[in-house]
Design an enzyme around this catalytic site. Structure first.
Site, PDB file in Angstrom:
ATOM      1  N   PRO A  90       0.828  -1.203   0.000  1.00  0.00           N
ATOM      2  CA  PRO A  90       0.000   0.000   0.000  1.00  0.00           C
ATOM      3  C   PRO A  90       0.870   1.264   0.000  1.00  0.00           C
ATOM      4  CG  PRO A  90      -0.764  -1.569   1.650  1.00  0.00           C
ATOM      5  CD  PRO A  90       0.547  -2.066   1.136  1.00  0.00           C
ATOM      6  N   HIS A  91       0.535   2.188  -0.878  1.00  0.00           N
ATOM      7  CA  HIS A  91       1.270   3.446  -0.976  1.00  0.00           C
ATOM      8  C   HIS A  91       0.442   4.448  -1.770  1.00  0.00           C
ATOM      9  CE1 HIS A  91       2.221   1.318  -4.702  1.00  0.00           C
ATOM     10  NE2 HIS A  91       2.359   2.514  -5.250  1.00  0.00           N
ATOM     11  N   ALA A  92       0.801   5.701  -1.604  1.00  0.00           N
ATOM     12  CA  ALA A  92       0.198   6.791  -2.374  1.00  0.00           C
ATOM     13  C   ALA A  92       1.322   7.780  -2.676  1.00  0.00           C
ATOM     14  CB  ALA A  92      -0.940   7.437  -1.578  1.00  0.00           C
TER      15      ALA A  92
END
Length: 157
Positions: free
Chosen positions: A67-69
């Site tokens: 998960p990353h942004a």
């Protein structure tokens, strides 16, 4: 900041956890990073929104999600969180039981973080090229640190 140092400094390891769905699994990792001050709630929200909009782009190998942004979505400083699940959650039918949340404070930090995590999980003999069993078999933080140290020292040799 390297993977191990970040996990220690942010107290961001949760092993054999339970989650009812992918949103809850992501919240386990981002929650530790919010608590440590590494990210803001907006970073978690951006991850969820991106998955809802673009699909499960964070599932980068079978059973593994990162998960990353974007850094501007609320990263205060580069950090990682590691979550292993006792029972997988599903992203569009894909089971995932190991998640490494990556919060890179810049594009360069993001790439460096991704490189280090893949280096730790690298297994050229595996069908997928990664070995998640190393992390699945960890039941303490010290177990995780040993896996990281062994992988990085093997790569340095």
């Amino acid at each position: 900041m390297n993977f191990k140092e970040s996990l220690i400094n942010n107290n961001s390891i949760l092993l054999q956890a339970s989650a009812t769905d992918w949103r809850e699994a992501i919240a386990l990792g981002t929650g530790m990073l919010i608590k440590s001050g590494a990210i803001q709630q907006s970073y978690h929200d951006a991850i969820i929104s991106s998955i809802e909009l673009h699909g499960p782009y964070i599932v980068i190998a079978p059973h593994f999600a990162m998960p990353h942004a974007r850094p501007e979505d609320g990263v205060n400083h580069t950090a990682f969180a590691l979550v292993t699940l006792s029972t997988p959650v599903f992203f569009d039918g894909e089971p995932v039981d190991v998640l490494v949340t990556l919060a890179g404070s810049s594009s360069d930090e993001h790439i460096l973080g991704l490189t280090e995590v893949t280096q730790i999980l690298d297994d050229p003999d595996s069908e997928t090229g990664i070995n998640l069993d190393k992390l699945r078999e960890c039941f303490t933080k010290d177990d995780v640190y040993r896996v990281i140290d062994a992988a990085l020292s093997a790569d340095a040799a």
